[in-house]
Write an enzyme that holds these catalytic residues in place. Structure first.
Site, short mmCIF file in Angstrom:
data_model
loop_
_atom_site.label_atom_id
_atom_site.label_comp_id
_atom_site.label_asym_id
_atom_site.label_seq_id
_atom_site.Cartn_x
_atom_site.Cartn_y
_atom_site.Cartn_z
N ASP A 136 0.85 -1.19 0.00
CA ASP A 136 0.00 0.00 0.00
C ASP A 136 0.89 1.24 0.00
O ASP A 136 1.88 1.31 0.72
CB ASP A 136 -0.90 0.00 1.24
CG ASP A 136 -2.08 0.94 1.10
OD1 ASP A 136 -3.23 0.47 1.12
OD2 ASP A 136 -1.85 2.17 0.97
N THR A 149 -16.06 -2.21 -9.69
CA THR A 149 -17.25 -1.53 -9.20
C THR A 149 -18.41 -1.63 -10.19
O THR A 149 -18.19 -1.77 -11.41
CB THR A 149 -16.91 -0.03 -8.98
OG1 THR A 149 -18.12 0.71 -8.84
CG2 THR A 149 -16.14 0.57 -10.15
N ASP A 150 -19.63 -1.50 -9.67
CA ASP A 150 -20.80 -1.48 -10.57
C ASP A 150 -20.86 -0.17 -11.35
O ASP A 150 -21.63 -0.05 -12.30
CB ASP A 150 -22.10 -1.72 -9.78
CG ASP A 150 -22.37 -0.69 -8.69
OD1 ASP A 150 -21.55 0.24 -8.49
OD2 ASP A 150 -23.43 -0.79 -8.02
N GLU A 151 -20.03 0.82 -10.96
CA GLU A 151 -20.11 2.13 -11.62
C GLU A 151 -19.63 2.07 -13.07
O GLU A 151 -19.91 2.97 -13.85
CB GLU A 151 -19.32 3.18 -10.81
CG GLU A 151 -19.82 3.26 -9.39
CD GLU A 151 -19.35 4.46 -8.59
OE1 GLU A 151 -18.92 5.45 -9.19
OE2 GLU A 151 -19.41 4.39 -7.35
N TYR A 178 -13.47 8.48 -12.32
CA TYR A 178 -13.27 7.29 -11.48
C TYR A 178 -13.74 6.03 -12.21
O TYR A 178 -12.98 5.08 -12.39
CB TYR A 178 -14.00 7.45 -10.14
CG TYR A 178 -14.15 6.13 -9.39
CD1 TYR A 178 -13.03 5.44 -8.93
CD2 TYR A 178 -15.41 5.55 -9.18
CE1 TYR A 178 -13.16 4.21 -8.26
CE2 TYR A 178 -15.54 4.34 -8.51
CZ TYR A 178 -14.42 3.67 -8.07
OH TYR A 178 -14.55 2.47 -7.41
P1 NAD Z 1 -9.90 3.25 -0.26
O1 NAD Z 1 -9.78 4.55 -1.00
O2 NAD Z 1 -10.44 3.23 1.11
O3 NAD Z 1 -8.46 2.55 -0.21
C1 NAD Z 1 -7.60 2.50 -1.29
C2 NAD Z 1 -6.25 2.03 -0.77
O4 NAD Z 1 -5.35 1.94 -1.91
C3 NAD Z 1 -5.60 3.00 0.23
O5 NAD Z 1 -5.07 2.29 1.31
C4 NAD Z 1 -4.49 3.66 -0.59
O6 NAD Z 1 -3.37 4.06 0.20
C5 NAD Z 1 -4.12 2.56 -1.56
N1 NAD Z 1 -3.52 3.07 -2.80
C6 NAD Z 1 -3.97 4.09 -3.58
N2 NAD Z 1 -3.14 4.30 -4.61
C7 NAD Z 1 -2.13 3.38 -4.47
C8 NAD Z 1 -0.97 3.09 -5.25
N3 NAD Z 1 -0.66 3.79 -6.33
N4 NAD Z 1 -0.17 2.08 -4.84
C9 NAD Z 1 -0.46 1.35 -3.72
N5 NAD Z 1 -1.55 1.61 -2.96
C10 NAD Z 1 -2.37 2.60 -3.33
O7 NAD Z 1 -10.74 2.32 -1.25
P2 NAD Z 1 -11.81 1.20 -0.88
O8 NAD Z 1 -13.12 1.84 -0.67
O9 NAD Z 1 -11.25 0.29 0.12
O10 NAD Z 1 -11.88 0.45 -2.30
C11 NAD Z 1 -11.05 -0.66 -2.58
C12 NAD Z 1 -11.33 -1.14 -3.99
O11 NAD Z 1 -12.70 -1.47 -4.12
C13 NAD Z 1 -11.04 -0.10 -5.07
O12 NAD Z 1 -10.45 -0.74 -6.16
C14 NAD Z 1 -12.41 0.45 -5.42
O13 NAD Z 1 -12.45 0.90 -6.76
C15 NAD Z 1 -13.27 -0.78 -5.22
N6 NAD Z 1 -14.65 -0.50 -4.89
C16 NAD Z 1 -14.97 0.23 -3.77
C17 NAD Z 1 -16.29 0.46 -3.44
C18 NAD Z 1 -16.68 1.22 -2.20
O14 NAD Z 1 -17.87 1.43 -1.98
N7 NAD Z 1 -15.76 1.61 -1.34
C19 NAD Z 1 -17.31 -0.01 -4.28
C20 NAD Z 1 -16.96 -0.73 -5.43
C21 NAD Z 1 -15.63 -0.98 -5.71
P1 TYD Z 2 -20.35 8.17 -2.52
O1 TYD Z 2 -20.29 7.62 -1.14
O2 TYD Z 2 -19.37 9.24 -2.91
O3 TYD Z 2 -20.27 6.94 -3.51
P2 TYD Z 2 -20.49 6.89 -5.14
O4 TYD Z 2 -20.62 8.26 -5.66
O5 TYD Z 2 -19.26 6.22 -5.60
O6 TYD Z 2 -21.73 6.09 -5.33
O7 TYD Z 2 -21.79 8.75 -2.76
C1 TYD Z 2 -22.95 7.96 -2.61
C2 TYD Z 2 -24.15 8.80 -2.98
O8 TYD Z 2 -24.29 9.84 -2.01
C3 TYD Z 2 -24.01 9.52 -4.31
O9 TYD Z 2 -25.29 9.62 -4.91
C4 TYD Z 2 -23.51 10.90 -3.93
C5 TYD Z 2 -24.20 11.16 -2.62
N1 TYD Z 2 -23.48 12.02 -1.64
C6 TYD Z 2 -24.14 13.07 -1.03
O10 TYD Z 2 -25.34 13.34 -1.26
N2 TYD Z 2 -23.44 13.82 -0.12
C7 TYD Z 2 -22.13 13.59 0.17
O11 TYD Z 2 -21.53 14.35 0.99
C8 TYD Z 2 -21.47 12.50 -0.46
C9 TYD Z 2 -20.03 12.19 -0.17
C10 TYD Z 2 -22.19 11.73 -1.37
#
Ligand code: NAD
Ligand code: TYD
Length: 337
Positions: A33, A123-125, A150
């Site tokens: 990381d 991600t589903d995005e 993203y």
């Molecule tokens: P996060 O932002 O909390 O953590 C990302 C981690 O990656 C951090 O610890 C950061 O230091 C590390 N990182 C970033 N750039 C790096 C690099 N260049 N080299 C090494 N480490 C690096 O993210 P998360 O929410 O835990 O998401 C993890 C994965 O799941 C991601 O790939 C994200 O796209 C995917 N994902 C997340 C969600 C969500 O809701 N959080 C949903 C769908 C998919």
């Molecule tokens: P987010 O947690 O940023 O996830 P993503 O955009 O990847 O789905 O946002 C979830 C939803 O909440 C999205 O519709 C944006 C909205 N949102 C707010 O309304 N207020 C906020 O401060 C944030 C961070 C997100």
């Protein structure tokens, strides 16, 4: 087995490492990381002295670092990414670098070192945006249509992972999951931001009309899904992983949190909308259910209550975060609040 977890100091990656070392204490886990603003080793204090766990601070974009770390690895679970849509709007370049280039560097080293499995977290995005009344929801066959820097960078990484499978036979699997929530989530994402703001007596910013819809997946359910994919998933396949929510708007989620914390709607502050804001994500996860027997353990309300309790009981964890770089970010992102 030796596992390389990338991004293991982030939200989902750290939950995954804690889950894995508890369930498979004989395995060796290396956590690579970079420790960007989102990486936090405090998430992992309970395993930091475990002889079967090693942390390496390094960038997945560095071929030298990645080649070294990859040696002797059986399985890669690739979480490392820039993960926040709002930040991708102000700084798209770092998303392309880490998410696209970094993934390619890892794929190359995984191939070179003949890893047995490369599992990519997506991600589903990547599937774009649904209308509120669309009947067809996202599944593994939905065409990619990303709309934010993203999701475009995650789509690019997914395509590269599939290309390494088709071109070089790298044994890959991919999971495209919905919005995660739970312990250790950086308080820039909706649920963690809302809970911590309310606990601090601050308002919660609601983007636009607040009627945007996501599917919500508890992080531990997600870790169990990855575990099953590693164990029984078919090489080359994608699995969609979602939660037990149906068309829950942001406002209805915030109202649930407000209720759990004994606050009122006065705590909501409608703010300017996010540019290009995807209206709705909804995910059909019947494939992982029928093929691998996965489903969420509890419903959304139960997991949400557990999550709210965790942030109440772990105030120091998020207070430490909210006192650092976060303050500058918050000032820029939410100028009027
Ligand atoms: P996060 O932002 O909390 O953590 C990302 C981690 O990656 C951090 O610890 C950061 O230091 C590390 N990182 C970033 N750039 C790096 C690099 N260049 N080299 C090494 N480490 C690096 O993210 P998360 O929410 O835990 O998401 C993890 C994965 O799941 C991601 O790939 C994200 O796209 C995917 N994902 C997340 C969600 C969500 O809701 N959080 C949903 C769908 C998919
Ligand atoms: P987010 O947690 O940023 O996830 P993503 O955009 O990847 O789905 O946002 C979830 C939803 O909440 C999205 O519709 C944006 C909205 N949102 C707010 O309304 N207020 C906020 O401060 C944030 C961070 C997100």
């Amino acid at each position: 087995m030796k596992l390389l977890v990338t991004g293991g100091a982030g939200f989902i990656g750290s939950n995954f490492i804690l889950y894995w070392l508890k369930k498979y204490p004989q395995d060796f886990v290396v956590n690579l990381d970079k420790l960007t603003y989102a990486g936090n080793l405090e998430n992992l204090t309970s395993v930091q002295d475990n002889p079967n766990y090693k942390f390496i601070q390094g960038d997945i974009c560095s071929l030298q670092v990645v080649s070294e770390v990859m040696q002797g690895v059986d399985t890669v679970v690739h979480f490392a990414a820039e993960s926040h849509v709002d930040r991708s709007i102000t700084d798209p370049a770092s998303f392309v670098k880490t998410n696209v280039l970094g993934t390619q560097v890892l794929l190359g080293a995984a191939l070179e070192n003949k890893v047995k499995r490369f599992h990519h977290i997506s991600t589903d995005e990547v599937y774009g945006s649904l209308n509120l009344d669309d009947k067809n929801i996202f599944n593994e066959r939905t065409l990619y249509d990303p709309r934010s820097p993203y999701s475009a960078s995650k789509a690019g990484s997914d395509h590269l992972v599939k290309a390494y499978y088709h071109t070089y036979n790298l044994p890959i699997t991919i999971s495209n999951c919905s919005n995660n929530f739970g312990p250790y989530q950086f308080p820039e994402k909706l649920i963690a931001l809302a809970i911590t703001n309310l606990l601090e007596g601050k308002k919660v910013p609601v983007y636009g009309d607040g009627l945007y819809v996501r599917d919500w997946l508890y992080v531990e359910d997600h870790c169990r899904a990855i575990d099953l994919i590693l164990e029984k998933g078919k090489i080359g396949e994608t699995y969609c992983v979602g939660g037990l929510t149906e068309n829950l708007s942001n406002i209805s989620i915030l109202q649930k949190i407000i209720k759990l914390l004994g606050k009122t709607d006065e705590s909501l502050e409608y703010v300017k909308d996010r540019p290009g804001h995807d209206r709705r994500y909804a995910l059909d996860w019947s494939k992982i259910k029928s093929e691998l027997g996965w489903e969420p353990l509890r419903d959304f309300d139960e997991w949400l209550e557990k999550t709210v309790n965790w942030y109440q009981e772990n105030k120091q964890w998020w207070k430490n975060i909210k006192s650092g770089e976060y303050k500058e970010y918050y000032k820029k992102q939410y100028a009027k609040l």
